[in-house]
Design an enzyme around this catalytic site. Structure first.
Site, PDB file in Angstrom:
ATOM      1  N   ARG A   1     -14.183  -2.656 -32.393  1.00 17.42           N
ATOM      2  CA  ARG A   1     -15.244  -3.586 -32.813  1.00 17.42           C
ATOM      3  C   ARG A   1     -16.221  -2.958 -33.797  1.00 17.42           C
ATOM      4  NH1 ARG A   1     -12.659  -8.084 -31.328  1.00 17.42           N
ATOM      5  NH2 ARG A   1     -12.158  -8.076 -29.120  1.00 17.42           N
TER       6      ARG A   1
ATOM      7  N   LYS B   1      -7.829  -3.374 -36.593  1.00 17.74           N
ATOM      8  CA  LYS B   1      -6.742  -4.020 -35.867  1.00 17.74           C
ATOM      9  C   LYS B   1      -5.406  -3.317 -36.094  1.00 17.74           C
ATOM     10  CE  LYS B   1      -9.075  -7.917 -34.737  1.00 17.74           C
ATOM     11  NZ  LYS B   1      -9.049  -8.582 -33.407  1.00 17.74           N
TER      12      LYS B   1
ATOM     13  N   THR C   1      -0.771  -3.020 -31.519  1.00 19.08           N
ATOM     14  CA  THR C   1      -0.733  -4.297 -30.812  1.00 19.08           C
ATOM     15  C   THR C   1       0.403  -4.169 -29.807  1.00 19.08           C
ATOM     16  OG1 THR C   1      -1.610  -5.570 -32.658  1.00 19.08           O
ATOM     17  CG2 THR C   1      -0.278  -6.775 -31.058  1.00 19.08           C
TER      18      THR C   1
ATOM     19  N   ASP D   1      -2.118 -12.879 -36.888  1.00 13.59           N
ATOM     20  CA  ASP D   1      -2.976 -13.060 -35.724  1.00 13.59           C
ATOM     21  C   ASP D   1      -3.967 -14.195 -36.008  1.00 13.59           C
ATOM     22  OD1 ASP D   1      -3.661 -12.365 -33.114  1.00 13.59           O
ATOM     23  OD2 ASP D   1      -5.297 -11.087 -33.792  1.00 13.59           O
TER      24      ASP D   1
ATOM     25  N   HIS E   1     -13.551 -18.496 -27.337  1.00  9.33           N
ATOM     26  CA  HIS E   1     -13.624 -17.170 -27.956  1.00  9.33           C
ATOM     27  C   HIS E   1     -14.376 -17.248 -29.282  1.00  9.33           C
ATOM     28  CE1 HIS E   1     -12.500 -13.240 -29.523  1.00  9.33           C
ATOM     29  NE2 HIS E   1     -11.957 -13.821 -30.579  1.00  9.33           N
TER      30      HIS E   1
ATOM     31  N   GLU F   1     -16.655 -10.057 -25.300  1.00 13.94           N
ATOM     32  CA  GLU F   1     -17.254 -11.261 -24.726  1.00 13.94           C
ATOM     33  C   GLU F   1     -17.697 -11.041 -23.287  1.00 13.94           C
ATOM     34  OE1 GLU F   1     -14.843 -14.979 -25.674  1.00 13.94           O
ATOM     35  OE2 GLU F   1     -13.575 -13.383 -26.424  1.00 13.94           O
TER      36      GLU F   1
ATOM     37  N   GLU G   1      -7.665  -7.473 -26.585  1.00 10.80           N
ATOM     38  CA  GLU G   1      -7.729  -8.926 -26.769  1.00 10.80           C
ATOM     39  C   GLU G   1      -6.551  -9.545 -26.045  1.00 10.80           C
ATOM     40  OE1 GLU G   1      -8.087  -9.952 -30.975  1.00 10.80           O
ATOM     41  OE2 GLU G   1     -10.272  -9.790 -30.800  1.00 10.80           O
TER      42      GLU G   1
ATOM     43  N   GLU H   1      -3.969 -12.151 -25.524  1.00 15.15           N
ATOM     44  CA  GLU H   1      -3.353 -13.176 -26.368  1.00 15.15           C
ATOM     45  C   GLU H   1      -1.939 -13.477 -25.879  1.00 15.15           C
ATOM     46  OE1 GLU H   1      -3.595 -12.650 -30.584  1.00 15.15           O
ATOM     47  OE2 GLU H   1      -5.425 -11.442 -30.487  1.00 15.15           O
TER      48      GLU H   1
ATOM     49  N   GLN I   1     -14.533  -2.790 -37.140  1.00 17.92           N
ATOM     50  CA  GLN I   1     -14.431  -4.162 -37.650  1.00 17.92           C
ATOM     51  C   GLN I   1     -15.762  -4.661 -38.217  1.00 17.92           C
ATOM     52  OE1 GLN I   1     -12.764  -6.864 -34.763  1.00 17.92           O
ATOM     53  NE2 GLN I   1     -12.938  -8.653 -36.075  1.00 17.92           N
TER      54      GLN I   1
ATOM     55  N   ASP J   1      -4.017  -7.338 -28.616  1.00 14.29           N
ATOM     56  CA  ASP J   1      -4.380  -6.906 -29.971  1.00 14.29           C
ATOM     57  C   ASP J   1      -5.571  -5.960 -29.881  1.00 14.29           C
ATOM     58  OD1 ASP J   1      -4.022  -6.992 -32.766  1.00 14.29           O
ATOM     59  OD2 ASP J   1      -5.749  -8.320 -32.948  1.00 14.29           O
TER      60      ASP J   1
END
Lengths: 419, 419
Positions: B234, B250, B254, B125, B132, B360, B198, B200, B237, B230
């Site tokens: 948070r 993570k 996915t 990834d 971002h 975000e 996420e 992607e 993480q 993904d």
């Protein structure tokens, strides 16, 4: 913890890695013949693929030994693991009735080439030796911030690259990469000048999971162990690793020793992890001793000089066991698979000579170490690294064989051959 | 860039994702029948496994379509890729002579269940969208240190966990993990409270490599693309990611969309990466346009309310293309394999509504967004996330179908079921 004698005489010698007590699993080939499953005994290999075809070894759900990889036996489960070990001990014990018939299925290790003993599903590498983390942290962040805040709460790990795992003896090409020196404004693309080894143990998962595992359950899923060298380009790592961790610095190769020493063979050598400096969350607490007492050593042989032992340490120096690492690995629900390989992280002890990487031994290159009449800060072209490991009983040892690799010079132009 | 008409009428509608121009590859099953390879056309699936058995599709080196995964076709190489696409266009074009015979091999998408379209070898990834990286960096390190020093020199990436890749539609269980709030002295073990998506794109490698690849060569190895979510915890993480990067945050899952849209189908929509803010090293420079113009959108549907579009962006917002990411991935000599999956990293545009993650969109939870008459900082139990993507031609589009997942509540006690 005493020697169990075998009719294979070389298995009874004090200095063999492979007495009857061990019986590690590998994949070997001989000239003109395809790779196949074998078991080390003394200086010989027992061709267990042939014995299974001959019906001398018969496992429930078999055949399990015909695929040139130990994954089918692992997948078959813990009863199959115990059944094979029990049958091998019977066949190879001193006085076994079938010893004459079996001699035809013994191959000299000297004549065999070894291959990867299992299909690596995914590779995870940890950072779980207290002294290694403190040494590296001190170098990069100063003594007061040596350990990251999370370090005493969890085994820190990152995903590596399974495709880069190779068997001992494979030559290692010095990598190119983006490198930025402390005084450079911008990086350049160049061969690594700070190429290093990392002395580790690898734990091999023999069973899958699909949800959080307790430490006890995780421990029972580990099929066996190998020596592991996680080749590392320190200059590439220094520039790339923030904020998402090591990537290309660790992707050139990871070497493993060719024999899987089973958890069953290591059971007499279990020992506890060190005293906790911070109480662990319940999911990481161990119900019993989960580490192993395994002496480890690293030898460096320059191209034109004899080998010199540059480090000695022990697997019991780990702060977190493989079972704790695996338990932590599954907290998020991460599915685990047969053939997953978990690197312990570099194993360093408290003394200078017990550090498991040149980065630490030479303190970031500032204090080069003596290697015979030469010195080393990092690996030089032509150097061969050789790891050995032994659990020691009374008058015998359970050994891992060797994990070796010779470092070749970087390619002149890495894009000439490939694009 | 105009519509190529098919005798499958639904493939000629302006709003289908799957006109003759597309022909994406999936693996589907119908009640009572095993998963098999199929190609989407309009609202139908062409059973290409059956066509190959019937000899209507015959590929050199075949059979290649009998394994319920597209890896054998990928492995066969770029000539086989082109041959199949050419044959499918012939068979499915308006006026094709065999259309009546082929109707028997069409299955309605509404009646099919989709499976992972390929065997994921390894998953990497990246973190390669400028907006971002700047947004996340500003939140964590302040506006002045938003971009890490290396960011404009290389596509930052980390290895993910291939075992956690699931097909669209798979329900996602909110994970447990170690969480330490900013005011907590020590972490606790608890369900994630900041669970996120996420947005992607995923690039799928169709050929292997064993040394550094140029960008041009890397581009030619990419078989196709999927939408990719993904899922990210948070709070897990934030506590775990220093110093070695994201790990359990993570590893829960996915999700990918079920149809591989081939690089060939996307060729008319190629576009260039944005202007460089720092000149790239030669090995990362692109010989031509390597990105694609693909509109992307994210819809969030609370459990008891209708779906709301919460983000719209475009794949061309990436600072680094998949080809550049793959080229960088191989610098160290890292071997790449058929079926490797490369996530682009979260794709965010400059506007608030073009941000590809709740982290975000809600600015770390400080500015919750409206979702109908509700608000969201992070994902709540029962929420379904749905991604869509389209490259738009004149009167038609090449679409990806959907990448969806519903988030289920965390287990009450994650150790009850498994240990």
């Amino acid at each position: 913890m005493s020697l169990d004698r075998s009719w294979v005489e070389s298995a009874n010698e004090a200095e063999t890695d492979f007495p009857l007590n061990n019986l590690p699993y590998g994949v070997f080939s001989t000239p003109g013949e395809a790779p196949r499953c074998g078991v080390a005994i003394g200086d010989m290999i027992l061709d267990v693929a042939a014995l299974e075809r001959a019906g001398i070894i018969a496992l429930r759900g078999g055949p399990l030994l015909q695929s040139a990889t130990w994954n089918p036996l692992m997948t078959a489960g813990t009863e199959a693991w115990a059944a094979l070990r029990s049958r091998l001990r019977e066949l190879l014990a001193e006085g076994a009735s079938q010893s004459e018939a079996l001699r035809a299925h013994l191959v000299s290790q000297a004549e065999a080439r070894m291959h990867l003993p299992f299909t690596v599903a995914e590779f995870t590498d940890f950072y779980a030796s207290r002294h290694h983390a403190a040494n590296v942290g001190t170098m990069f962040r100063g003594a007061e911030n040596a350990l990251p805040p999370n370090w005493l709460s969890m085994p820190i790990g990152y995903n590596g690259r399974a495709s880069s795992v190779v068997v001992s003896g494979t030559e290692i090409r010095r990598p190119w990469g983006q490198i930025k020196g402390p005084d450079d404004a911008l990086p350049r693309f160049a061969p690594s000048e700070r190429f290093d080894f990392e002395l580790e143990m690898g734990a091999i998962l023999g069973q899958p999971s699909n949800g959080p595992l307790s430490v006890a359950k995780a421990d029972a899923m580990i099929f066996g162990y190998v020596l592991l060298n996680d080749w590392s380009a320190r200059d590439i790592q220094a520039w790339e690793y923030q904020p998402l961790g090591p990537f290309q610095a660790k992707a050139t190769a990871t070497s493993i020793s060719p024999w899987i020493v089973t958890a069953a063979a290591l059971a007499p050598f279990r020992t506890s992890t060190p005293e906790r400096e911070r109480e662990l969350l319940p999911y990481l607490q161990e119900p019993g001793p989960m580490l192993y007492d395994i002496d480890l050593e690293v030898e460096l042989a320059p191209e034109w000089a004899g080998p010199v032992t540059i480090a000695r340490t022990n697997y019991r120096e780990m702060y977190y066991s493989a079972a704790q690492q695996l338990a932590h690995h599954t907290t998020s629900g991460c599915p685990m698979r047969v053939g997953d390989l978990l690197g312990s992280g570099t194993i360093s002890g408290p003394a200078r000579e017990s550090r498991g990487a040149l980065l630490e031994l030479s303190w970031g290159g500032k204090e080069p170490i003596a290697v015979g009449d030469q010195t080393r800060s990092f690996i030089e072209d032509g150097d061969t690294l050789r790891f050995r490991g032994h659990a020691r009983g009374d008058g015998y040892r359970v050994g891992f064989g060797e994990c070796t690799g010779k470092v070749l010079p970087a390619l002149d132009d890495p894009y000439k051959a490939h694009c």
